[in-house]
Scaffold this motif. Sequence first.
Motif, PDB file in Angstrom:
ATOM      1  N   PHE A  25     -18.580  39.765  21.817  1.00 22.33           N
ATOM      2  CA  PHE A  25     -18.414  40.146  20.413  1.00 22.33           C
ATOM      3  C   PHE A  25     -19.594  41.013  19.995  1.00 22.33           C
ATOM      4  CE2 PHE A  25     -18.744  37.904  15.967  1.00 22.33           C
ATOM      5  CZ  PHE A  25     -18.149  38.988  15.343  1.00 22.33           C
ATOM      6  N   GLU A  27     -20.843  42.802  16.485  1.00 23.54           N
ATOM      7  CA  GLU A  27     -20.616  42.990  15.054  1.00 23.54           C
ATOM      8  C   GLU A  27     -21.629  43.996  14.522  1.00 23.54           C
ATOM      9  OE1 GLU A  27     -20.594  39.309  12.882  1.00 23.54           O
ATOM     10  OE2 GLU A  27     -20.182  40.307  10.975  1.00 23.54           O
ATOM     11  N   LEU A  29     -24.123  44.089  12.589  1.00 20.14           N
ATOM     12  CA  LEU A  29     -24.962  43.015  12.045  1.00 20.14           C
ATOM     13  C   LEU A  29     -26.330  43.153  12.686  1.00 20.14           C
ATOM     14  CD1 LEU A  29     -24.083  39.195  12.518  1.00 20.14           C
ATOM     15  CD2 LEU A  29     -26.243  40.085  11.718  1.00 20.14           C
ATOM     16  N   GLY A  71     -16.241  39.531  12.751  1.00 21.59           N
ATOM     17  CA  GLY A  71     -17.278  38.967  11.958  1.00 21.59           C
ATOM     18  C   GLY A  71     -17.145  39.208  10.435  1.00 21.59           C
ATOM     19  N   ASN A  72     -18.085  38.583   9.758  1.00 15.64           N
ATOM     20  CA  ASN A  72     -18.113  38.673   8.294  1.00 15.64           C
ATOM     21  C   ASN A  72     -18.140  40.133   7.831  1.00 15.64           C
ATOM     22  OD1 ASN A  72     -18.210  35.880   8.262  1.00 15.64           O
ATOM     23  ND2 ASN A  72     -20.419  35.772   7.991  1.00 15.64           N
ATOM     24  N   TRP A  97     -24.066  40.867   5.157  1.00 15.84           N
ATOM     25  CA  TRP A  97     -25.393  40.675   5.760  1.00 15.84           C
ATOM     26  C   TRP A  97     -26.499  41.341   4.944  1.00 15.84           C
ATOM     27  CZ3 TRP A  97     -25.076  36.777   8.810  1.00 15.84           C
ATOM     28  CH2 TRP A  97     -23.874  36.525   9.492  1.00 15.84           C
ATOM     29  N   ASN A 172     -11.148  37.718   9.416  1.00 12.45           N
ATOM     30  CA  ASN A 172     -12.192  36.872   9.999  1.00 12.45           C
ATOM     31  C   ASN A 172     -12.509  35.698   9.080  1.00 12.45           C
ATOM     32  OD1 ASN A 172     -14.566  36.415  11.907  1.00 12.45           O
ATOM     33  ND2 ASN A 172     -15.619  36.589   9.938  1.00 12.45           N
ATOM     34  N   GLU A 173     -12.512  34.509   9.630  1.00 13.77           N
ATOM     35  CA  GLU A 173     -12.959  33.282   8.930  1.00 13.77           C
ATOM     36  C   GLU A 173     -12.533  33.262   7.461  1.00 13.77           C
ATOM     37  OE1 GLU A 173     -17.153  32.593   9.683  1.00 13.77           O
ATOM     38  OE2 GLU A 173     -16.738  32.009  11.742  1.00 13.77           O
ATOM     39  N   TYR A 244     -20.298  26.900  16.686  1.00  9.02           N
ATOM     40  CA  TYR A 244     -21.698  27.139  17.046  1.00  9.02           C
ATOM     41  C   TYR A 244     -22.406  25.795  17.072  1.00  9.02           C
ATOM     42  CZ  TYR A 244     -20.826  32.067  15.867  1.00  9.02           C
ATOM     43  OH  TYR A 244     -20.339  33.345  15.824  1.00  9.02           O
ATOM     44  N   GLU A 291     -15.300  33.006  18.618  1.00  9.65           N
ATOM     45  CA  GLU A 291     -16.744  32.918  18.356  1.00  9.65           C
ATOM     46  C   GLU A 291     -17.215  31.576  18.899  1.00  9.65           C
ATOM     47  OE1 GLU A 291     -18.391  33.960  14.535  1.00  9.65           O
ATOM     48  OE2 GLU A 291     -16.797  35.422  14.174  1.00  9.65           O
ATOM     49  N   TRP A 295     -26.316  28.624  18.035  1.00  2.00           N
ATOM     50  CA  TRP A 295     -26.830  29.451  16.928  1.00  2.00           C
ATOM     51  C   TRP A 295     -27.696  28.564  16.033  1.00  2.00           C
ATOM     52  CZ3 TRP A 295     -23.343  31.882  12.496  1.00  2.00           C
ATOM     53  CH2 TRP A 295     -24.184  32.582  11.612  1.00  2.00           C
ATOM     54  N   LEU A 319     -30.698  36.993  12.946  1.00  2.00           N
ATOM     55  CA  LEU A 319     -30.075  36.103  13.942  1.00  2.00           C
ATOM     56  C   LEU A 319     -30.604  36.368  15.360  1.00  2.00           C
ATOM     57  CD1 LEU A 319     -28.056  36.009  11.458  1.00  2.00           C
ATOM     58  CD2 LEU A 319     -26.223  35.856  13.098  1.00  2.00           C
ATOM     59  N   ALA A 351     -20.211  34.873  21.069  1.00  2.00           N
ATOM     60  CA  ALA A 351     -20.755  35.529  19.880  1.00  2.00           C
ATOM     61  C   ALA A 351     -22.266  35.338  19.881  1.00  2.00           C
ATOM     62  CB  ALA A 351     -20.128  34.936  18.628  1.00  2.00           C
ATOM     63  N   GLN A 352     -23.021  36.429  20.094  1.00  2.00           N
ATOM     64  CA  GLN A 352     -22.570  37.775  20.257  1.00  2.00           C
ATOM     65  C   GLN A 352     -23.166  38.341  21.549  1.00  2.00           C
ATOM     66  OE1 GLN A 352     -22.736  40.076  16.614  1.00  2.00           O
ATOM     67  NE2 GLN A 352     -21.953  38.389  15.379  1.00  2.00           N
ATOM     68  N   ILE A 357     -27.878  36.630  18.108  1.00  2.00           N
ATOM     69  CA  ILE A 357     -27.492  35.420  18.866  1.00  2.00           C
ATOM     70  C   ILE A 357     -26.918  35.837  20.229  1.00  2.00           C
ATOM     71  CG2 ILE A 357     -27.315  33.611  17.113  1.00  2.00           C
ATOM     72  CD1 ILE A 357     -24.402  34.319  16.633  1.00  2.00           C
TER      73      ILE A 357
HETATM   74  O1  AHR Z   1     -21.453  35.607  14.585  1.00  3.17           O
HETATM   75  C1  AHR Z   1     -22.106  35.557  13.354  1.00  3.17           C
HETATM   76  C2  AHR Z   1     -21.162  35.216  12.223  1.00  3.17           C
HETATM   77  O2  AHR Z   1     -20.690  33.917  12.401  1.00  3.17           O
HETATM   78  C3  AHR Z   1     -19.908  36.031  12.101  1.00  3.17           C
HETATM   79  O3  AHR Z   1     -20.070  37.212  11.398  1.00  3.17           O
HETATM   80  C4  AHR Z   1     -18.988  35.112  11.356  1.00  3.17           C
HETATM   81  O4  AHR Z   1     -17.637  35.339  11.673  1.00  3.17           O
HETATM   82  C5  AHR Z   1     -19.461  33.725  11.722  1.00  3.17           C
HETATM   83  O5  AHR Z   1     -19.646  32.923  10.630  1.00  3.17           O
END
Ligand code: AHR
Length: 507
Positions: A25, A27, A29, A71-72, A97, A172-173, A244, A291, A295, A319, A351-352, A357
């Motif tokens: 993954f 992102e 980020l 991801g977010n 982020w 996502n989520e 995680y 994911e 973490w 992260l 992830a990731q 992470i």
């Molecule tokens: O991997 C980091 C974040 O963790 C991602 O953006 C999100 O989908 C999850 O909460």
Amino acid sequence: MSSARIVLSPDAVIGAVNPRIFGSFIEHLGRAVYGGIYEPGHPLADDRGFRRDVVALVKELGVSAIRYPGGNFVSGFRWEDSVGPREHRPRRLDLAWHSVETNEIGLHEFQDWLDLVGSELMLAVNLGTRGTAEALDLLEYANLDRGSTRSDQRAANGRPDPFDVRIWCLGNEMDGPWQLGHRSAEDYGKLAAQTARAMKAFDPDLELVACGSSSSAMPTFLEWERTVLRESYDAVDYISCHAYYENDGDLGSFLASGVDMDGFIRNVAAVADAVQAERGSDKRIDISFDEWNIWYNTRFENVDKIAGVDNWPVAPRLLEDVYSVADAVVFGSLLITLLSHADRVTSASLAQLVNVIAPIMTEPGGPAWRQTTFFPFAETSRHAGPVALDVSLTSDTYETERFGTVDVVTAVATYDQTSGSTAVFAVNRRIDGPTTLEIDVSALPGPVRADAVSLFDDDLDAANTAEDPERVRLRPTVPVSRTDDLIRIDLPAVSWTRVLLLPAGRG
Ligand code: AHR
């Protein structure tokens, strides 16, 4: 000394190992993209700005599909910003982020990078702040050969051939209140179904992932899955899981994190099967564990989180967890759990991948190196055969605060009929000493020779860093005894081990 025993048989098939289980993954980020895979001006950057040292490490890690761009992040992303001439691409606030996204790297550049590392694109659409129409626009842009405004636009932007993305995440989520556009399960389920049906009207062979729970600790866990699948069952192919783990000081429980992941998978599969039964459907929904990792989220929430209306950095350090030996052992056990469910988990994303992470770290203008978690992943993806085997494990146990009585050893095997090789992946969770693992190989064809490596250290906190990038590495493990039928290996305290059993005489 504690002990455990496994029995290897090519007939004890769990299921085929889908190579997508070794996905990852990236992102938008922190320094995953900018300063991670992409750093123009770095001495090892190619003419497009991609770091060659990172490309080499990603290839060595052996990742199949790579989920992108979040991801977010994806829940606020406008994909159109990231294509076309770079000088016209807008700088946007990334609310997830608290950063600025320059859009210097977008869909085309990321695909160029994927072509270098040899991985498949797994693309997420924004179902947070956007909807079905924008998802369809992106699909048409990415996958239609020619003949429409969107496909012609892609060709004009330098890619005459379609990206032909086969697997797509529907947001996502969406169960998480932190998610831009967070919805109720019913609302998301309807939106996912509507978007999936429209995408399949374009191409019925697309593989579509509906968002499951963002963790098994969510108050809506399982009810979310049930409702989303009731709404979208016929239109989607996967339900996602995210998990995680972090060491909060209770090492015994942390080492048993795979028990939690195992229960997570079983429960989600049970709900998916219940919805299948309700509907009288022939179709089975698979799990995309898209994911998973260690973490230290509490560190992010309490220390690193960015705030302030005038504070929007580009590619900040976020992260950037440094992984210890203990982390890598738990990480390896999570891979064992995923393989133990190879019949159901047919897609997964570590992830990731870089800096966030991640198993691969970089410094600007400086080196790239392997974190401790790199090793179990690279060894497993390289040596896992096409079929996962149940190993009929019997093991001594220990007591944990969180999960009660737990086996000291967890293990899985894979088999490759063509080469005749069997790979065993095992973790010793015992903290205060080794565990003897007996491997019964009597059912394997012919005499075998064993090649084994382990990850362990007297210092469970040992880690690889820019200053000491090779502090932790794999070490060869020599069986303590062996006959034609039985191999005995001492698994060091808190260790991850890979044993490759090859037909004697083969290289
Ligand atoms: O991997 C980091 C974040 O963790 C991602 O953006 C999100 O989908 C999850 O909460």
